[in-house]
Scaffold this motif. Structure first.
Motif, PDB file in Angstrom:
ATOM      1  N   GLN A  85      74.658 103.666  47.766  1.00 41.43           N
ATOM      2  CA  GLN A  85      73.345 104.124  48.211  1.00 41.43           C
ATOM      3  C   GLN A  85      72.467 102.933  48.584  1.00 41.43           C
ATOM      4  OE1 GLN A  85      71.112 106.207  45.232  1.00 41.43           O
ATOM      5  NE2 GLN A  85      69.669 107.083  46.694  1.00 41.43           N
ATOM      6  N   GLY A  86      71.792 103.054  49.720  1.00 43.68           N
ATOM      7  CA  GLY A  86      70.873 102.019  50.162  1.00 43.68           C
ATOM      8  C   GLY A  86      71.509 100.927  50.989  1.00 43.68           C
ATOM      9  N   GLN A  87      72.855 100.848  51.009  1.00 43.00           N
ATOM     10  CA  GLN A  87      73.496  99.847  51.853  1.00 43.00           C
ATOM     11  C   GLN A  87      73.333 100.207  53.326  1.00 43.00           C
ATOM     12  OE1 GLN A  87      77.536  99.746  50.201  1.00 43.00           O
ATOM     13  NE2 GLN A  87      77.129  97.681  49.446  1.00 43.00           N
ATOM     14  N   VAL A  88      73.257  99.187  54.159  1.00 38.66           N
ATOM     15  CA  VAL A  88      73.244  99.395  55.605  1.00 38.66           C
ATOM     16  C   VAL A  88      74.688  99.350  56.096  1.00 38.66           C
ATOM     17  CG1 VAL A  88      72.545  98.409  57.818  1.00 38.66           C
ATOM     18  CG2 VAL A  88      70.937  98.460  55.905  1.00 38.66           C
ATOM     19  N   MET A  89      75.061 100.341  56.895  1.00 40.06           N
ATOM     20  CA  MET A  89      76.418 100.398  57.435  1.00 40.06           C
ATOM     21  C   MET A  89      76.371 100.526  58.951  1.00 40.06           C
ATOM     22  SD  MET A  89      79.603 102.947  56.475  1.00 40.06           S
ATOM     23  CE  MET A  89      79.276 104.273  57.655  1.00 40.06           C
ATOM     24  N   ALA A 116      80.268 113.869  50.052  1.00 41.57           N
ATOM     25  CA  ALA A 116      79.900 114.595  48.833  1.00 41.57           C
ATOM     26  C   ALA A 116      79.108 115.861  49.121  1.00 41.57           C
ATOM     27  CB  ALA A 116      79.117 113.681  47.894  1.00 41.57           C
ATOM     28  N   ILE A 117      78.234 115.822  50.117  1.00 39.26           N
ATOM     29  CA  ILE A 117      77.416 117.002  50.405  1.00 39.26           C
ATOM     30  C   ILE A 117      77.741 117.612  51.768  1.00 39.26           C
ATOM     31  CG2 ILE A 117      75.545 116.249  48.907  1.00 39.26           C
ATOM     32  CD1 ILE A 117      74.056 115.286  51.323  1.00 39.26           C
ATOM     33  N   GLY A 118      78.708 117.025  52.472  1.00 39.86           N
ATOM     34  CA  GLY A 118      79.206 117.634  53.698  1.00 39.86           C
ATOM     35  C   GLY A 118      78.234 117.650  54.852  1.00 39.86           C
ATOM     36  N   ARG A 119      77.394 116.625  54.975  1.00 40.89           N
ATOM     37  CA  ARG A 119      76.439 116.631  56.094  1.00 40.89           C
ATOM     38  C   ARG A 119      76.673 115.456  57.018  1.00 40.89           C
ATOM     39  NH1 ARG A 119      70.506 114.295  54.239  1.00 40.89           N
ATOM     40  NH2 ARG A 119      71.265 112.523  53.004  1.00 40.89           N
ATOM     41  N   GLU A 120      76.358 115.671  58.298  1.00 43.62           N
ATOM     42  CA  GLU A 120      76.433 114.590  59.262  1.00 43.62           C
ATOM     43  C   GLU A 120      75.162 113.764  59.194  1.00 43.62           C
ATOM     44  OE1 GLU A 120      77.050 115.755  63.306  1.00 43.62           O
ATOM     45  OE2 GLU A 120      77.114 113.685  64.050  1.00 43.62           O
ATOM     46  N   LEU A 121      75.307 112.454  59.229  1.00 41.13           N
ATOM     47  CA  LEU A 121      74.158 111.557  59.256  1.00 41.13           C
ATOM     48  C   LEU A 121      73.787 111.289  60.703  1.00 41.13           C
ATOM     49  CD1 LEU A 121      75.213 109.005  56.483  1.00 41.13           C
ATOM     50  CD2 LEU A 121      73.980 111.168  56.257  1.00 41.13           C
ATOM     51  N   PRO A 122      72.545 111.534  61.090  1.00 38.12           N
ATOM     52  CA  PRO A 122      72.169 111.414  62.499  1.00 38.12           C
ATOM     53  C   PRO A 122      72.293 109.991  63.017  1.00 38.12           C
ATOM     54  CG  PRO A 122      70.218 111.671  61.119  1.00 38.12           C
ATOM     55  CD  PRO A 122      71.398 111.908  60.233  1.00 38.12           C
ATOM     56  N   ALA A 123      72.727 109.869  64.262  1.00 35.16           N
ATOM     57  CA  ALA A 123      72.787 108.569  64.947  1.00 35.16           C
ATOM     58  C   ALA A 123      71.470 108.369  65.680  1.00 35.16           C
ATOM     59  CB  ALA A 123      73.955 108.535  65.919  1.00 35.16           C
ATOM     60  N   LYS A 124      70.874 107.196  65.519  1.00 33.24           N
ATOM     61  CA  LYS A 124      69.555 106.965  66.108  1.00 33.24           C
ATOM     62  C   LYS A 124      69.575 107.055  67.630  1.00 33.24           C
ATOM     63  CE  LYS A 124      67.630 104.260  62.319  1.00 33.24           C
ATOM     64  NZ  LYS A 124      68.633 104.708  61.350  1.00 33.24           N
ATOM     65  N   GLY A 125      70.699 106.674  68.260  1.00 34.78           N
ATOM     66  CA  GLY A 125      70.767 106.743  69.709  1.00 34.78           C
ATOM     67  C   GLY A 125      71.521 107.946  70.233  1.00 34.78           C
ATOM     68  N   GLY A 126      71.875 108.898  69.348  1.00 36.81           N
ATOM     69  CA  GLY A 126      72.686 110.027  69.758  1.00 36.81           C
ATOM     70  C   GLY A 126      74.161 109.664  69.730  1.00 36.81           C
ATOM     71  N   PRO A 127      75.049 110.633  69.985  1.00 36.64           N
ATOM     72  CA  PRO A 127      76.496 110.356  69.960  1.00 36.64           C
ATOM     73  C   PRO A 127      76.866 109.239  70.927  1.00 36.64           C
ATOM     74  CG  PRO A 127      76.070 112.712  70.032  1.00 36.64           C
ATOM     75  CD  PRO A 127      74.748 112.039  70.270  1.00 36.64           C
ATOM     76  N   LEU A 130      78.514 103.601  68.855  1.00 36.64           N
ATOM     77  CA  LEU A 130      77.928 102.891  67.722  1.00 36.64           C
ATOM     78  C   LEU A 130      77.135 103.845  66.835  1.00 36.64           C
ATOM     79  CD1 LEU A 130      76.973 100.297  66.184  1.00 36.64           C
ATOM     80  CD2 LEU A 130      75.063 100.231  67.808  1.00 36.64           C
ATOM     81  N   TRP A 131      77.395 103.755  65.517  1.00 38.13           N
ATOM     82  CA  TRP A 131      76.539 104.412  64.525  1.00 38.13           C
ATOM     83  C   TRP A 131      76.028 103.341  63.587  1.00 38.13           C
ATOM     84  CZ3 TRP A 131      75.720 104.605  59.408  1.00 38.13           C
ATOM     85  CH2 TRP A 131      74.905 105.641  58.916  1.00 38.13           C
ATOM     86  N   PHE A 132      74.726 103.393  63.263  1.00 33.69           N
ATOM     87  CA  PHE A 132      74.188 102.445  62.297  1.00 33.69           C
ATOM     88  C   PHE A 132      73.073 103.120  61.514  1.00 33.69           C
ATOM     89  CE2 PHE A 132      71.937 101.880  66.285  1.00 33.69           C
ATOM     90  CZ  PHE A 132      70.595 101.787  65.919  1.00 33.69           C
ATOM     91  N   GLY A 133      72.951 102.754  60.243  1.00 33.29           N
ATOM     92  CA  GLY A 133      71.913 103.356  59.426  1.00 33.29           C
ATOM     93  C   GLY A 133      72.033 102.950  57.968  1.00 33.29           C
ATOM     94  N   ARG A 134      71.060 103.410  57.173  1.00 30.79           N
ATOM     95  CA  ARG A 134      71.030 103.148  55.746  1.00 30.79           C
ATOM     96  C   ARG A 134      71.636 104.352  55.023  1.00 30.79           C
ATOM     97  NH1 ARG A 134      68.006  99.144  54.062  1.00 30.79           N
ATOM     98  NH2 ARG A 134      66.638  99.363  55.868  1.00 30.79           N
ATOM     99  N   ASP A 234      56.791  93.621  66.466  1.00 29.62           N
ATOM    100  CA  ASP A 234      55.806  94.696  66.561  1.00 29.62           C
ATOM    101  C   ASP A 234      55.853  95.659  65.382  1.00 29.62           C
ATOM    102  OD1 ASP A 234      54.904  93.725  68.992  1.00 29.62           O
ATOM    103  OD2 ASP A 234      56.273  94.989  70.165  1.00 29.62           O
ATOM    104  N   THR A 235      56.944  95.646  64.617  1.00 35.38           N
ATOM    105  CA  THR A 235      57.084  96.566  63.494  1.00 35.38           C
ATOM    106  C   THR A 235      57.679  95.833  62.295  1.00 35.38           C
ATOM    107  OG1 THR A 235      59.286  97.274  64.213  1.00 35.38           O
ATOM    108  CG2 THR A 235      57.416  98.578  64.986  1.00 35.38           C
ATOM    109  N   THR A 236      57.398  96.362  61.118  1.00 39.72           N
ATOM    110  CA  THR A 236      58.005  95.873  59.884  1.00 39.72           C
ATOM    111  C   THR A 236      59.247  96.702  59.594  1.00 39.72           C
ATOM    112  OG1 THR A 236      55.894  95.119  58.964  1.00 39.72           O
ATOM    113  CG2 THR A 236      57.684  95.552  57.401  1.00 39.72           C
ATOM    114  N   GLU A 237      60.408  96.087  59.645  1.00 46.32           N
ATOM    115  CA  GLU A 237      61.664  96.786  59.411  1.00 46.32           C
ATOM    116  C   GLU A 237      62.784  95.759  59.293  1.00 46.32           C
ATOM    117  OE1 GLU A 237      63.468  98.903  62.749  1.00 46.32           O
ATOM    118  OE2 GLU A 237      61.915  98.083  64.070  1.00 46.32           O
ATOM    119  N   ASP A 238      63.994  96.238  59.023  1.00 47.00           N
ATOM    120  CA  ASP A 238      65.177  95.379  59.061  1.00 47.00           C
ATOM    121  C   ASP A 238      65.647  95.237  60.500  1.00 47.00           C
ATOM    122  OD1 ASP A 238      65.419  94.779  56.347  1.00 47.00           O
ATOM    123  OD2 ASP A 238      66.516  96.614  55.933  1.00 47.00           O
ATOM    124  N   TYR A 239      66.115  94.032  60.828  1.00 44.05           N
ATOM    125  CA  TYR A 239      66.623  93.753  62.162  1.00 44.05           C
ATOM    126  C   TYR A 239      68.075  93.298  62.068  1.00 44.05           C
ATOM    127  CZ  TYR A 239      61.839  94.087  63.823  1.00 44.05           C
ATOM    128  OH  TYR A 239      60.581  94.550  64.131  1.00 44.05           O
TER     129      TYR A 239
END
Length: 259
Positions: A85-89, A116-127, A130-134, A234-239
């Motif tokens: 949990q919390g890792q970036v992949m 574990a819960i059978g859900r798809e994790l959304p891709a920020k750019g759509g299908p 590349l998929w990336f997220g926390r 322009d934003t505070t986030e991970d790059y």
């Protein structure tokens, strides 16, 4: 204990981020929106089945897993790995031109599911390739790859290395890329600070790709093949900072600074 938890921070990093050819050029702020068409194969149901899925394992001393595979037209394949949990992949599928053809097939489509819960994790750019997220939880994740044409591809999955900089002191990393898969770093940037990233020397075998993890906004476009980037955030986030090799065994030295 999940494998990713045992990996030492200084491990060699490999991840294929270098195939975002669909990224637009010229715009100052452009979302990552891969334009790959949707494969004909049906995506996993709400309860993804990991039976027969290939287990992705990270080599000792690394934070990535890389697999070479192939599919027939309309085919799909499932892979599974354990993460925390919390890792970036980041998961990326790179299609390679068939021998002697020189024509690269359409990019594969990558989707990620929390088993574990059978859900798809959304891709920020759509299908797309590349998929990336926390990651929202600890446990197994299913990575689903599908193609619309016969394809040979490399699937790279990475838990990228976190870069910590002290004040204005630069952080420098060097090594040799074992493949054409990019080498990626994760750095926290605050709004108003200046991020500078440079590749040493004049070697054209590597270039930069930099974008925001949360909003997908590109700072250094892949198509521009930059070896230096400097700009106000322009934003505070991970790059994500990617060193993109154009050939195997490319040497690199990257320096990252926050001012």
């Amino acid at each position: 204990m999940p494998l990713a938890a045992r990996l030492p921070p200084p491990g060699r990093l490999v991840l294929a981020l270098g195939v975002l050819a669909a990224c637009a050029r010229g715009a100052t702020r452009t979302d990552l929106s891969p334009a790959a068409p949707s494969p004909a194969s049906a995506a996993p149901s709400a309860a993804p089945d990991t039976t027969g899925a290939t287990r992705i394992r990270f080599a000792r001393g690394t934070t990535s897993g890389i697999l070479n595979d192939s599919l027939e037209s309309g085919g799909s394949r499932r892979y599974v790995l354990e993460a925390l949990q919390g890792q970036v992949m980041l998961a990326h599928a790179i299609a390679w031109p068939p021998p002697r053809s020189g024509v690269t097939p359409p990019e594969p489509s990558v989707r990620v599911y929390e088993v574990a819960i059978g859900r798809e994790l959304p891709a920020k750019g759509g299908p797309g390739p590349l998929w990336f997220g926390r990651l929202p939880g600890s446990g197994d994740y299913l990575v689903w790859v599908a193609v619309i044409a016969p394809s040979t591809y490399t699937l790279a999955v990475q838990i990228p290395r976190r870069v910590i900089v002290q004040g204005h002191q630069p952080a420098t990393f060097s090594g040799v890329a074992p493949s054409r898969a990019p080498i990626d770093y994760l750095i926290r940037g605050e709004v108003g600070r200046t991020l500078e990233v440079s590749l040493a020397g004049a070697d054209s075998a590597t270039h930069l790709h930099i974008y925001g993890l949360d909003d997908g906004v590109q700072l250094a476009h892949l198509a521009d093949r930059l070896r230096f980037y400097g700009g106000r955030l322009d934003t505070t986030e991970d790059y994500i900072v990617s060193v993109v090799p154009t050939e195997p065994d490319a040497g690199y030295e990257v320096t990252i600074t926050l001012k």
